[in-house]
Design an enzyme around this catalytic site. Structure first.
Site, PDB file in Angstrom:
ATOM      1  N   GLY A 118      -4.824 -13.279  48.181  1.00  0.00           N
ATOM      2  CA  GLY A 118      -4.266 -14.481  48.775  1.00  0.00           C
ATOM      3  C   GLY A 118      -3.890 -15.566  47.791  1.00  0.00           C
ATOM      4  N   TYR A 127      -2.314   6.062 -22.310  1.00  0.00           N
ATOM      5  CA  TYR A 127      -2.113   6.696 -21.000  1.00  0.00           C
ATOM      6  C   TYR A 127      -0.679   7.207 -20.868  1.00  0.00           C
ATOM      7  CZ  TYR A 127      -1.539   7.073 -15.924  1.00  0.00           C
ATOM      8  OH  TYR A 127      -1.254   7.519 -14.657  1.00  0.00           O
ATOM      9  N   ASN A 183       3.489   1.791  -8.420  1.00  0.00           N
ATOM     10  CA  ASN A 183       2.263   1.539  -7.661  1.00  0.00           C
ATOM     11  C   ASN A 183       2.365   2.175  -6.277  1.00  0.00           C
ATOM     12  OD1 ASN A 183       0.754  -0.631  -9.404  1.00  0.00           O
ATOM     13  ND2 ASN A 183       2.905  -1.239  -9.376  1.00  0.00           N
TER      14      ASN A 183
END
Length: 370
Positions: A280, A103, A132
């Site tokens: 209230g 590669y 990466n």
């Protein structure tokens, strides 16, 4: 500008296309690497710039490395070099181009072809030896540990960490495509380029950080996700959530006064919550020595009462939803909040510290002594 993109359907290519469109570049040509030279010539003609992202990194047959990386690059620059106005090129290579594996050799051959094209045609070629790359839309269970971890953890699937101390060099997809886009229209010298930001970490640290993001839904405690690697990892992790996980419940505490709901806690910047109160109803009636709070009335009409615990000095504030007015509690002043409207009151609350049951720093005392 007239821009061509090879590898446009890949992870980086898809993100780059959106960046270029956001910058106003509408004339984008998608160039598949499987076309013949006859089909390739018109796609590469009359261009201002080329982003060469196409490549093969996990083929079934190693011979595909040469075909998808070196050979296609040679074909492309041969055509571009014969044109009257050859365009500049950004090439996404790999840090493995320095290695002597199949590669890496194919990527290095592609780099050499592009540098020769640059020298011959006198046009810039920018080569990124990317480590990466991580971010939204990266394919899990392929060649990105971040993508695989995000995908699995977001689905409560197990992950495998064989070597937690293994180092990782990461670059975030947004930083990559921004750096690529910055080269448009430049006339810098050719050569190797790095993204402005990269991160050094380990496989174990990535796994722990991503698991921490998942645990946030149980603990409500979120990491510091506003900057740096953690910011990028958090955005990436969330992008892998399945649609059924786009929402999640948080604790809801109800009593006759209304409900109190905790939303988020931080390591060192307090927590966020909201509460309701009927007409209230009074809440609070306590003081703090150190803790401070900010109240924002979202709906309804509220009366805030204050009394200094030592001097007895009093103060009151009336505010209502829509005013966008913060009321802040002050150490040493007991305080309360009363719904003086006719409808339910909803109030957002931030406290500067997370509630600690062992040291709550919340001491009961009425604003109006009985």
């Amino acid at each position: 500008m007239r821009i061509a993109i090879t590898g446009a359907s890949g992870f980086v290519g898809r993100n780059l296309q959106w960046k270029l469109r956001e910058l106003g570049h509408a004339d984008l040509r998608i160039v598949p690497h499987s076309v013949s030279d006859r089909e390739l010539i018109p796609l590469l003609s009359d261009l201002d710039f080329v982003f060469h992202l196409a490549g093969v990194n996990r083929p079934q047959d190693p011979i595909e490395f040469d075909d998808g990386n070196a050979d296609f690059s040679l074909r492309m620059v041969s055509i571009l070099g014969s044109l009257p106005n050859p365009p500049a090129i950004v090439f996404s290579s790999s840090t493995q181009a320095t290695l002597d594996n199949v590669y890496g050799q194919s990527k290095r051959a592609a780099e050499d072809a592009l540098l020769q094209y640059s020298s011959k045609c006198r046009v810039p070629v920018y080569i990124y030896r990317l480590p990466n790359v991580f971010g939204k839309w990266c394919r899990p269970n392929y060649n990105s540990v971040v993508a695989t971890f995000c995908h699995n953890i977001a689905r409560d699937l197990p992950i495998t960490v064989n070597a937690p101390d293994a180092p990782l060099r990461l670059v975030y997809i947004d930083d990559v495509v921004q750096s690529f886009a910055d080269k448009l229209g430049r006339s810098e010298s050719s050569g190797f380029v790095e993204t402005a930001v990269s991160y050094g970490t380990t496989v174990g640290e990535i796994a722990a950080t991503l698991q921490g993001f998942r645990n946030t839904r149980d603990t409500l405690l979120i990491d510091r996700v506003g900057a740096g690697l953690t910011r990028a990892l958090y955005a990436t992790y969330v992008s892998y959530l399945p649609t059924e996980a786009f929402s999640y419940p948080v604790p809801r505490h109800a009593d006759p006064r209304g409900v109190f709901v905790e939303m988020l806690k931080t390591p060192d910047a307090g927590q966020f919550s909201y509460f309701t109160a009927g007409p209230g109803i009074t809440r609070g009636e306590h003081y703090h020595h150190t803790k401070t709070e900010k109240f924002l009335v979202i709906k309804g009409r509220a009366h805030f009462g204050f009394r200094h615990i030592e001097t007895g000095e009093t103060h009151e504030i009336i505010t209502e939803g829509g005013e966008a007015r913060i009321v802040e509690t002050v150490p040493g002043w007991t305080h309360n909040i009363t719904n003086i409207g006719d409808d339910e009151m909803i109030v957002m609350l931030w406290a500067n510290e997370n509630f600690d049951r062992q040291r709550p720093d919340t001491i009961a005392m009425k604003v109006k002594p009985e």
